[in-house]
Design an enzyme around this catalytic site. Structure first.
Site, mmCIF file in Angstrom:
data_model
loop_
_atom_site.group_PDB
_atom_site.id
_atom_site.type_symbol
_atom_site.label_atom_id
_atom_site.label_comp_id
_atom_site.label_asym_id
_atom_site.label_seq_id
_atom_site.Cartn_x
_atom_site.Cartn_y
_atom_site.Cartn_z
ATOM 1 N N GLU B 49 0.764 -1.401 -0.041
ATOM 2 C CA GLU B 49 -0.048 0.069 -0.008
ATOM 3 C C GLU B 49 0.946 1.197 0.042
ATOM 4 O O GLU B 49 0.348 2.386 -0.412
ATOM 5 C CB GLU B 49 -0.913 0.150 1.278
ATOM 6 C CG GLU B 49 -2.111 -1.014 0.975
ATOM 7 C CD GLU B 49 -1.763 -2.302 1.650
ATOM 8 O OE1 GLU B 49 -0.614 -2.295 1.831
ATOM 9 O OE2 GLU B 49 -2.598 -3.359 1.698
ATOM 10 N N PHE B 111 -11.232 -7.940 13.759
ATOM 11 C CA PHE B 111 -9.924 -8.124 12.694
ATOM 12 C C PHE B 111 -9.882 -7.080 11.701
ATOM 13 O O PHE B 111 -10.613 -6.354 11.236
ATOM 14 C CB PHE B 111 -10.593 -9.426 11.746
ATOM 15 C CG PHE B 111 -9.473 -9.819 10.943
ATOM 16 C CD1 PHE B 111 -8.438 -10.298 11.622
ATOM 17 C CD2 PHE B 111 -9.819 -9.806 9.787
ATOM 18 C CE1 PHE B 111 -7.280 -10.607 10.482
ATOM 19 C CE2 PHE B 111 -8.886 -10.216 8.797
ATOM 20 C CZ PHE B 111 -7.526 -10.489 8.968
ATOM 21 N N GLN B 112 -8.673 -6.617 11.767
ATOM 22 C CA GLN B 112 -8.055 -5.730 10.640
ATOM 23 C C GLN B 112 -8.831 -4.393 11.357
ATOM 24 O O GLN B 112 -8.931 -3.480 10.363
ATOM 25 C CB GLN B 112 -8.356 -5.896 9.338
ATOM 26 C CG GLN B 112 -7.424 -7.018 8.848
ATOM 27 C CD GLN B 112 -7.192 -7.098 7.435
ATOM 28 O OE1 GLN B 112 -8.310 -7.056 6.809
ATOM 29 N NE2 GLN B 112 -6.068 -7.811 7.176
ATOM 30 N N LYS B 161 -17.585 -1.063 6.025
ATOM 31 C CA LYS B 161 -18.031 -2.217 5.196
ATOM 32 C C LYS B 161 -19.386 -2.108 5.084
ATOM 33 O O LYS B 161 -20.119 -2.291 4.042
ATOM 34 C CB LYS B 161 -17.558 -3.403 5.605
ATOM 35 C CG LYS B 161 -17.708 -4.659 4.486
ATOM 36 C CD LYS B 161 -17.093 -5.898 4.968
ATOM 37 C CE LYS B 161 -16.969 -6.789 3.807
ATOM 38 N NZ LYS B 161 -16.224 -8.054 4.134
ATOM 39 N N MET B 490 24.052 9.012 2.624
ATOM 40 C CA MET B 490 24.035 10.315 3.097
ATOM 41 C C MET B 490 24.438 10.182 4.773
ATOM 42 O O MET B 490 25.170 11.132 5.448
ATOM 43 C CB MET B 490 22.631 11.202 3.043
ATOM 44 C CG MET B 490 22.532 12.562 3.577
ATOM 45 S SD MET B 490 23.586 13.539 2.815
ATOM 46 C CE MET B 490 22.633 14.250 1.479
#
Lengths: 178, 586
Positions: B49, B111-112, B161, B490
């Site tokens: 993502e 969940f999630q 959802k 760097m």
């Protein structure tokens, strides 16, 4: 609120949308930018779409103008007014439960009376008083109550309006709706 | 028309003329992925993502239109937190749609489940948790409006959802239907302040235009050029403004800041007027703020009023859109007698203008005496700057360049010649390693007709390289030049200069991973270049490939450092130009 904070505090009256999470957005802004809050009070307004947050800010932690501009960037903030402390009427509510048997009860009630407060609850060994006043006056009440033994104490944080007769009313410092 | 929330969401995105969504599906966002099958919107399936977010940013950088990404709840949403933060820092319009667990499950550690609106509160311009399917079209319209109006930035729409599955009566809101009573950005400058700014311009002896990313956001490159040419004021372009004013223009002094050109840095230090246009006095530009441009009056123009006085108190602060305000400034200059050719009308205020010749001569002298420098020895190790110059000289001049963060980013910015706006895609404020590969992919999707090169470091490349699988699968032919010095370069540079060469956890190895094999495994053409002679043939070969991504592993000198350099916390007067001639890289 002690006298030393008076000089560096400013009162912001912030009109916000009455939506979930708005207080969190304001609090999160102050926290992530390192601005200090002396007190904060939220109340509904006569228009149910909006709430008013009265914030006393520490202008030593950041310039007032910067605090106002950052607040104004929050999409849910509708307008911001500033109230200079010398032009404001400020009030705060204090509730305190102190240890007071039958003998001290009258003493506590009298003390509250001096500050136009009242006894609002009584038990055999305790009383609860309510006092409304300026933050400074409530500091005094706290000091005077503590010898009795404070069991619990809560203060609301201040709300404020402009003094009548002061030429300026709430001074809009950021008003996007305009 | 009855639609599900999911259908309404996709239709709303179509109404916003969204052509491309970068995303990755999962449980809570499943209902929204179904109507996507029937939509005209192209979905690009990323492999992580974070890649979706940076690709959407790259798309927004080059097109000026909001990038759109879609992810599921929980880890899907937290994986896009970095791109949101990146877009917030660099004012990139981004609309992220995240799935959320069903409203009845919110707060139960389902969940999630994660409270992504809380997590992203401080790194989005605004975010929404949708609690009624009927709100979807309005919220989408509000989200695009907020992301693209005023100072652009990222927004997030969190859609539970059950809201996606619920039905609603379709409508499309008009501008009046948007419920944003607190959102009214100012675009026009206060005329009195604009006039005061114009007077300061005409009175200045050593003026510098300090152009920032706001010029690009405001589509103000043309206006800026008109202002510079009419007034003859030299321009520095910050890291976020590379391309906002042509590098080949004689008035362009290049990039200021920690790794800026000597002339750009010093001209600002010596200026008596800084005209800050869409720039924000970032610490990487100013060095120690108390020592920054001590003799300069400041005119600061920004669409975000909170930027005015945040770091440096301006003498004239103008809240407004850069393009609009520059045009107002040009009109004010007209009224003060400075015409379009920069000629002052006799006995007008403009006629009293101090002679700019000594200042320009001083600037030219600095340019001559203090150019950027490096040396590519024959038979010596390959210098990264040499690779950047070869790429620059062998590609069309409107090539889009994306970079990650670190030494390679600075060399790309220093040695490329940006002559067109929206050709430089990089992570400025956030400094997000791994930005280049996905951002290049998004840029190529946004501007398929342009050649897109990513100049990346080996450390950065390893963070997001898997998106090249996306690029191959979706036939997005980006080209990646890895300046592989086998180090987190760097950090290594700082340890060499400021930690007595005590190298702590910066070595990466040139061979692990094998970048050529890795590229090939992802369906790209992989090449390796170890000597200066092989640079040009490899670039030629890469330029000729247009059906798949290309990765070139350039093995560059690990000892090379980025110069000039102003050490962190030092004054810009203490700019270090690099080792003296003959001393070598070390």
């Amino acid at each position: 609120m002690s006298a030393s904070t008076t000089s560096r505090h400013h009162i912001l009256s912030v009109l916000v949308e009455n939506k979930a999470g708005v207080l969190a957005r304001v609090a999160s802004l102050f926290s992530r930018r390192g601005y200090n809050i002396f007190s904060l009070a939220v109340a509904p307004t006569d228009d149910e779409r909006f709430s008013r947050i009265t914030i006393v800010v520490d202008v030593e932690s950041a310039p007032l103008e910067q605090i106002v501009q950052q607040l104004d960037k929050l999409v849910n903030v509708v307008s911001i007014s500033e109230l200079a402390p010398e032009r404001a009427i400020e009030r705060e509510l204090l509730l305190a439960t102190v240890e007071a048997g039958p003998e001290q009860r009258v003493e506590v009630a009298a003390l509250a009376g001096i500050f136009h407060g009242t006894v609002i609850d009584v038990a055999s060994d305790r009383v609860t008083v309510a006092v409304t006043g300026t933050p400074d006056a409530l500091d005094g009440v706290e000091d005077l109550l503590s010898p009795f033994g404070i069991v619990e104490l809560q203060r609301t944080g201040r709300v404020a309006l402009p003094k009548l007769g002061s030429r300026r009313r709430l001074q809009p410092v950021a008003d996007r709706a305009g | 028309m009855r639609l599900t929330g999911a259908q309404a969401l996709i239709k709303s995105l179509e109404m916003q003329q969204v052509e491309t969504i970068f995303g990755l599906p999962g449980g809570a966002i499943l209902p929204v992925y179904d109507p996507l099958l029937d939509s005209s919107i192209r979905h690009i399936l990323v492999r992580h993502e974070q890649g979706a977010g940076h690709a959407a940013e790259g798309y927004a950088h080059v097109t000026g239109r909001p990038g759109v990404a879609m992810v599921t709840s929980g880890p899907g949403a937290t994986n896009i937190v970095t791109p949101l933060m990146d877009a917030m820092m660099d004012s990139i319009p981004l609309v992220v749609v995240s799935g959320q667990v069903a409203t009845g499950s919110i707060g139960t550690d389902a969940f999630q489940e994660t409270a992504i609106t809380s997590i992203t509160m401080g790194i989005t311009k605004h975010n929404w948790l949708v609690t009624d399917a009927a709100d979807i079209p309005r919220v989408v319209a509000e989200a695009f409006h907020v992301a693209t109006t005023g100072r652009p930035g990222p927004v997030l729409i969190d859609v539970p959802k059950d809201i996606s599955n619920a039905t609603m009566d379709w409508y499309w809101p008009s501008a009046d239907d948007l419920d944003l009573p607190g959102f009214h950005p100012v675009t026009e400058g206060d005329p009195a302040l604009v006039r005061r700014a114009a007077e300061l311009i005409l009175g200045a002896q050593r003026p510098v235009i300090y152009a920032g990313g706001g010029i690009l956001k405001a589509r103000a490159a043309q206006a800026l050029r008109a202002l510079a040419e009419r007034t003859g004021i030299p321009v520095v372009t910050t890291l976020m403004a590379r391309g906002a004013f042509p590098d080949s223009h004689p008035l362009n002094l290049g990039m200021p800041g920690m790794h800026g050109n000597y002339t750009a840095v010093t001209a600002m230090q010596q200026a008596d007027l800084l005209l800050a246009l869409g720039s924000r006095f970032d610490d990487r530009v100013t060095g120690r703020i108390s020592a920054f441009a001590p003799g300069a009056k400041v005119v600061h123009v920004d669409i975000d009023p909170a930027e005015l006085g945040k770091v440096r108190r301006p003498d004239v602060a103008i809240a407004g859109d850069c393009r609009v305000v520059i045009e107002e400034l040009l009109t004010a200059l007209d009224q003060l007698g400075l015409d379009g050719e920069g000629v002052a009308a006799p006995s007008s205020p403009a006629a009293q203008r101090p002679d700019s010749a000594p200042w320009i001569a001083q600037v030219r002298q600095w340019q001559q005496e203090h150019p950027l420098r490096y040396r590519q020895e024959e038979g010596g190790p390959l210098k990264p700057q040499f690779v950047v110059e070869a790429l620059r000289d062998m590609t069309p001049d409107d090539t889009i360049v994306a970079a990650g963060v670190g030494q390679h980013q600075m060399w790309a910015s220093q040695y490329w010649r940006f002559d067109h706006p929206y050709t430089w895609v990089n992570s400025g404020g956030a400094g997000t390693m791994g930005f280049a590969v996905p951002a290049a992919i998004g840029a190529k999707v946004g501007r398929p007709g342009s050649m897109v090169w990513a100049i990346d470091g080996d450390g950065c490349f390893q963070m997001t390289a898997q998106e090249l699988v996306t690029a191959t699968a979706e036939r997005i032919p980006v080209k990646i030049a890895i300046l592989n010095n086998a180090y987190l370069g760097m950090v290594r540079q700082w340890q060499e200069l400021f930690y007595e060469e005590r190298y702590s956890e910066v070595y990466l190895s040139p061979d692990l991973p094998d970048y050529v094999k890795w590229a090939e495994a992802m369906g790209c053409v992989g090449m390796r270049v170890e000597t200066p002679e092989d640079v040009a043939p490899a670039i030629d070969k890469a330029n000729a490939i247009d059906d798949r991504p290309v990765v070139i592993d350039f093995r560059t000198d690990a000892f090379e450092k980025v110069y000039p350099m102003v050490p962190a916390g030092a004054s810009n007067d203490d700019i270090i130009e690099g080792p003296a001639e003959g001393e070598g890289g070390r």
